[in-house]
Design a protein around this motif. Structure first.
Motif, short mmCIF file in Angstrom:
data_model
loop_
_atom_site.label_atom_id
_atom_site.label_comp_id
_atom_site.label_asym_id
_atom_site.label_seq_id
_atom_site.Cartn_x
_atom_site.Cartn_y
_atom_site.Cartn_z
N PRO A 5 0.84 -1.20 0.00
CA PRO A 5 0.00 0.00 0.00
C PRO A 5 0.87 1.25 0.00
CG PRO A 5 -0.73 -1.56 1.66
CD PRO A 5 0.58 -2.05 1.15
N ILE A 7 1.71 4.94 1.49
CA ILE A 7 1.53 5.65 2.75
C ILE A 7 1.85 7.12 2.56
CG2 ILE A 7 2.23 5.82 5.17
CD1 ILE A 7 3.09 2.89 5.00
N CYS A 18 -2.06 0.40 12.09
CA CYS A 18 -1.78 -0.37 10.88
C CYS A 18 -0.75 -1.46 11.16
CB CYS A 18 -1.28 0.55 9.78
SG CYS A 18 0.20 1.50 10.20
N ALA A 47 -5.71 -5.29 2.80
CA ALA A 47 -6.22 -3.92 2.91
C ALA A 47 -6.67 -3.56 4.32
CB ALA A 47 -7.33 -3.64 1.90
N CYS A 49 -4.82 -2.53 6.71
CA CYS A 49 -4.14 -1.30 7.14
C CYS A 49 -4.87 -0.06 6.64
CB CYS A 49 -2.68 -1.31 6.67
SG CYS A 49 -2.48 -1.55 4.89
N GLU A 50 -5.35 -0.13 5.42
CA GLU A 50 -6.12 0.99 4.87
C GLU A 50 -7.41 1.20 5.65
OE1 GLU A 50 -8.04 0.38 1.06
OE2 GLU A 50 -7.44 2.38 0.43
N CYS A 53 -6.74 2.68 9.39
CA CYS A 53 -6.04 3.96 9.56
C CYS A 53 -7.03 5.11 9.78
CB CYS A 53 -5.17 4.25 8.34
SG CYS A 53 -4.30 5.83 8.48
N GLY A 56 -6.57 8.26 7.22
CA GLY A 56 -6.61 8.08 5.77
C GLY A 56 -5.24 8.17 5.13
N ILE A 58 -3.20 5.66 4.51
CA ILE A 58 -2.82 4.49 3.73
C ILE A 58 -3.83 4.27 2.62
CG2 ILE A 58 -2.39 2.01 3.79
CD1 ILE A 58 -1.51 2.24 6.60
N ARG A 59 -3.29 4.00 1.45
CA ARG A 59 -4.15 3.74 0.30
C ARG A 59 -3.65 2.48 -0.40
NH1 ARG A 59 -3.28 5.44 -4.97
NH2 ARG A 59 -5.07 5.16 -6.33
N CYS A 60 -4.52 1.53 -0.53
CA CYS A 60 -4.18 0.32 -1.26
C CYS A 60 -4.50 0.57 -2.73
CB CYS A 60 -4.95 -0.88 -0.71
SG CYS A 60 -4.43 -1.32 0.96
#
Ligand code: SF4
Ligand code: SF4
Length: 69
Positions: A5, A7, A18, A47, A49-50, A53, A56, A58-60
């Motif tokens: 992902p 960060i 996360c 996903a 961790c996304e 969080c 916001g 973390i983005r997968c």
């Protein structure tokens, strides 16, 4: 190299959530940057961790496609 992902460290407040949900151990807390990716770990693209969080950060950036065969 595994796909991890993305960060955004400018949004990370270091809460560590996360890190606790990542079963393969792909994320660690460090001082600078606050969260780092363990390049040798295996990301299973869960996903979690996304999802966990609160800021916001973390983005997968991958899309899960279900094969309905
Ligand atoms: S997607 Fe899952 S396995 Fe990959 S870094 Fe996030 S919590 Fe860990
Ligand atoms: S859950 Fe989000 S805010 Fe908390 S340490 Fe991880 S990236 Fe940073």
């Amino acid at each position: 190299m595994a796909i991890f992902p993305e960060i955004d460290l400018s949004k990370c407040d270091g809460c560590g959530l996360c890190v606790t949900v990542c079963e393969p151990g792909g994320l660690i807390l460090v001082d600078d940057p606050i969260v780092a990716i363990v390049e040798t770990a295996i990301c299973d693209w869960c996903a979690d961790c996304e999802a966990v969080c609160p800021t916001g950060a973390i983005r997968c950036a991958y899309e899960i496609v279900f094969d309905n065969v």
